[in-house]
Structures are given as structure tokens and as C-alpha cells.
Design a protein around this motif. Structure first.
Motif, PDB file in Angstrom:
ATOM      1  N   VAL A  58       1.128  -1.208  -0.147  1.00  9.90           N
ATOM      2  CA  VAL A  58       0.066   0.265  -0.369  1.00  9.90           C
ATOM      3  C   VAL A  58       0.140   1.140   0.230  1.00  9.90           C
ATOM      4  N   LEU A  59       2.044   0.969   1.070  1.00 15.08           N
ATOM      5  CA  LEU A  59       3.430   2.155   0.456  1.00 15.08           C
ATOM      6  C   LEU A  59       3.391   2.614  -0.321  1.00 15.08           C
ATOM      7  N   HIS A  60       4.485   1.760  -0.722  1.00 16.20           N
ATOM      8  CA  HIS A  60       4.509   2.014  -2.557  1.00 16.20           C
ATOM      9  C   HIS A  60       2.947   2.546  -3.478  1.00 16.20           C
ATOM     10  N   LEU A  61       2.341   1.857  -3.472  1.00 11.90           N
ATOM     11  CA  LEU A  61       1.010   2.322  -4.196  1.00 11.90           C
ATOM     12  C   LEU A  61       1.123   3.943  -4.474  1.00 11.90           C
ATOM     13  N   THR A  62       0.924   4.264  -2.706  1.00 10.62           N
ATOM     14  CA  THR A  62       0.809   5.676  -2.122  1.00 10.62           C
ATOM     15  C   THR A  62       1.534   6.508  -3.013  1.00 10.62           C
ATOM     16  N   ILE A  63       2.716   5.921  -2.880  1.00  8.14           N
ATOM     17  CA  ILE A  63       4.144   6.979  -3.890  1.00  8.14           C
ATOM     18  C   ILE A  63       4.187   6.745  -4.420  1.00  8.14           C
ATOM     19  N   ALA A  64       3.820   5.586  -5.548  1.00  3.30           N
ATOM     20  CA  ALA A  64       3.431   6.079  -6.432  1.00  3.30           C
ATOM     21  C   ALA A  64       1.884   7.159  -7.474  1.00  3.30           C
ATOM     22  N   ILE A  81       9.396  11.147   3.626  1.00  3.73           N
ATOM     23  CA  ILE A  81       9.901  10.032   5.554  1.00  3.73           C
ATOM     24  C   ILE A  81       8.783   9.376   5.995  1.00  3.73           C
ATOM     25  N   ALA A  82       8.839   7.918   5.243  1.00  3.92           N
ATOM     26  CA  ALA A  82       7.439   7.000   6.198  1.00  3.92           C
ATOM     27  C   ALA A  82       8.193   7.376   7.776  1.00  3.92           C
ATOM     28  N   ILE A  83       7.919   7.294   8.989  1.00  4.08           N
ATOM     29  CA  ILE A  83       8.002   7.316  10.385  1.00  4.08           C
ATOM     30  C   ILE A  83       7.265   5.976  11.166  1.00  4.08           C
ATOM     31  N   LEU A 107       1.623   5.046  10.923  1.00  2.55           N
ATOM     32  CA  LEU A 107       2.291   5.371  10.337  1.00  2.55           C
ATOM     33  C   LEU A 107       2.529   6.619  10.013  1.00  2.55           C
ATOM     34  N   LEU A 108       3.782   7.548   9.430  1.00  2.00           N
ATOM     35  CA  LEU A 108       3.541   9.318   9.593  1.00  2.00           C
ATOM     36  C   LEU A 108       4.211   9.257   8.634  1.00  2.00           C
ATOM     37  N   LEU A 109       3.578  10.010   7.114  1.00  2.21           N
ATOM     38  CA  LEU A 109       4.886  10.746   6.321  1.00  2.21           C
ATOM     39  C   LEU A 109       4.535  11.925   6.884  1.00  2.21           C
ATOM     40  N   GLU A 181      17.401  13.904  10.839  1.00  4.63           N
ATOM     41  CA  GLU A 181      18.304  14.673   9.520  1.00  4.63           C
ATOM     42  C   GLU A 181      18.254  14.968   8.353  1.00  4.63           C
ATOM     43  N   LEU A 182      17.828  16.061   8.786  1.00  5.16           N
ATOM     44  CA  LEU A 182      16.997  16.044   6.859  1.00  5.16           C
ATOM     45  C   LEU A 182      19.308  17.623   6.344  1.00  5.16           C
ATOM     46  N   PRO A 183      19.044  17.372   4.927  1.00  5.20           N
ATOM     47  CA  PRO A 183      20.526  17.617   4.378  1.00  5.20           C
ATOM     48  C   PRO A 183      19.991  19.278   4.631  1.00  5.20           C
TER      49      PRO A 183
END
Length: 282
Positions: A58-64, A81-83, A107-109, A181-183
Motif C-alpha cells: 500500500v505504501l509503494h502504491l501511495t508513493i507512485a 519520509i515514512a515514520i 504510519l506518519l509521513l 537528519e535532513l540535509p
């Protein structure tokens, strides 16, 4: 045995029902109903979740789906970022004011405006990147992140999950940046809780302002529309009562939210925080 065909609602009847829930007035919708419109018009913020994890599929479908959103100049200037780690989620929740939806959601995005990636592309090739130093580029990243996130919300809701945006991530973007740890050149725009809604605590569809208040043709019409805001206060009040949340007029909410610097909960410092995180904002 022949499979039964799916039951398709009468288009106008279903659209009428959706309009009634969304507006709670005499707004009418007509035309061709479809499942996409149904998902969009049925959107609601979910703040109570089952203790059930979100599958990777489901997460990968969501990112797509998120990556299928439009992107300005195709710069794709966002990341997410998925937390799922409970300790990290709790630390981020403290920034957001300790919200139950963050505590409950599996899940927290965290959606990010990401100018680090285009800058690195330029610097790795010894090319200039002056355009990234301007407010336009910061806005571009924020808008790209928002478009992607909303596509994700629609995809998740179509799959039976619920979501809630968390703007309070911006209460302390510097802490969030350290935690994740965001750049340099990456800014946390908002969070999004994701999970399976708890059927014991159903979320209602929050009514929106009448279309006559926000919809203009050809030019911005400043003609007063007597009754619009009064009627909306009443519609929102009925929703609040049904959801067992404090009843307060929307016009009062607006005044409370914009009336003082304190109401911004630290977000009046966002420009300074963004500069510390690598955005010049010229």
C-alpha cells in the motif's frame, strides 16, 4: 456461476447525497458519477485508527500515486519520509502538541520541500544554482510537496485507509530537521497520519463554505453575499455537535487563528528557520 455486476448508483442521486454531506445546504451536483469523484467528495480527516500496520504494498502504491502528481518544470522538488518507529513518532508528536491521531496512527509521513537534490545535481557538475536562492524555488518545493501529498491522500482513501494532515510539524522545523537528519535545503512542510479508520469512532464529512463564497467567474467578485457565513456557521456547528467536539462558529475560529502571534504557535519564525535550513529566500 455468473458473477453479479457491481451495483452502480444513480448518478444524480449519489451526487446529491455527496453534495448534501459536503455542504449541508441546497447545493446541487449533477453529471456522471464515478468512483474517483466519490472518493474526492467523501474526504474526511481521520483521527482514530485501528492498531493495524500499513502494508508495504500500500505504501509503494501511495508513493507512485504521489509521484503521478504534476510537478513544476518537472523538478520534482519534494521528498517524503515514512515514520513507523514509535519512539521517533512520539518525539515528533511532542513538537505537534501531542495529538491523538499521531499517537494512534501506525504510519506518519513527513512531506518535504527538497531543494537539496537539484542543488547537488548542479554542484556535482560545477554548474551554478542561483535560482534556488529565491522565494520562488522555495514555493515550488512546497507546492510540489502539497500536490504529491494530496494525490497520496486520494489514493489511500480509495484503498480504505484514512489520513489527517499535521501542519503542526511546522511548530519547530529545526527540531524536525535534526530528528530526521535532513540535509541543507530540505524543509518539513507538513505531516500526514495514515492508518485504517476505527469503525467505532467514525469520522464525519466536514462541511465546506458555500460555493457562492469561494467561486468567482472572470474576476474576483467582492459583492457581499448576505447569509453565507451565518449559514456556514450553522452547518459547521451541526457537524461539530454530531462529532462531539466543541461547537464554535467558523468566523470565530478564523479570528482566533489570525488574531495574535501566539496563535501561530511558533510558526511566525518560519522564515528564520527556513534560512537556517539552507533557504536564502531572496
Amino acid at each position: 456461476m455468473t458473477a453479479l455486476a457491481p451495483v452502480i448508483p444513480e448518478d444524480d442521486d449519489r451526487l446529491t447525497a455527496l453534495a448534501s454531506e459536503r455542504y449541508r445546504n441546497d447545493q446541487r451536483l449533477s453529471g456522471d458519477w464515478n468512483e474517483t469523484l466519490d472518493t474526492l467528495l467523501s474526504h474526511r480527516s481521520v483521527r482514530n485508527y485501528l492498531p493495524k500496520s500499513v502494508p508495504d504494498s500500500v505504501l509503494h502504491l501511495t508513493i507512485a500515486a504521489a509521484q503521478s502528481a504534476p510537478s513544476s518544470s518537472n523538478l520534482q522538488a519534494w521528498s517524503v519520509i515514512a515514520i513507523e518507529d514509535e519512539a521517533r513518532k512520539a518525539r515528533l508528536n511532542a513538537v505537534a502538541g501531542t495529538q491523538r491521531q499521531i499517537a494512534q496512527a501506525p504510519l506518519l509521513l513527513i512531506w518535504l520541500a527538497d531543494l537539496n537534490r537539484p542543488r547537488k545535481i548542479a554542484t556535482d557538475d560545477d554548474a551554478p544554482a542561483e535560482g534556488l536562492d529565491y522565494v520562488e524555488s522555495f514555493l515550488l518545493g512546497v507546492i510540489d510537496a502539497a500536490l504529491a501529498a494530496q494525490n497520496a491522500v486520494s489514493a489511500l482513501e480509495s484503498l480504505g485507509l484514512g489520513t489527517c494532515y499535521i501542519g503542526a510539524i511546522r511548530n519547530d522545523p529545526e527540531f524536525v530537521a535534526r530528528e530526521l537528519e535532513l540535509p541543507e535545503g530540505v524543509f518539513p512542510v507538513f505531516g500526514l497520519t495514515v492508518g485504517y479508520p476505527d469503525p467505532a469512532v467514525p469520522a464525519g464529512i466536514k462541511p465546506r463554505l458555500p460555493q457562492s463564497t469561494i467561486f468567482h467567474r472572470e474576476r474576483y467578485d467582492t459583492t457581499p453575499r448576505p447569509g453565507d457565513l451565518k449559514d456556514y456557521n450553522a452547518a459547521l456547528g451541526s457537524f461539530q455537535a454530531e462529532q462531539a467536539i466543541p461547537v464554535i462558529d467558523w468566523t470565530e475560529q478564523v479570528k482566533n487563528r489570525i488574531g495574535t502571534v501566539e496563535a501561530l504557535k511558533g510558526r511566525h519564525l518560519l522564515a528564520a528557520a527556513a534560512r537556517k535550513l539552507g533557504f536564502q529566500l531572496k
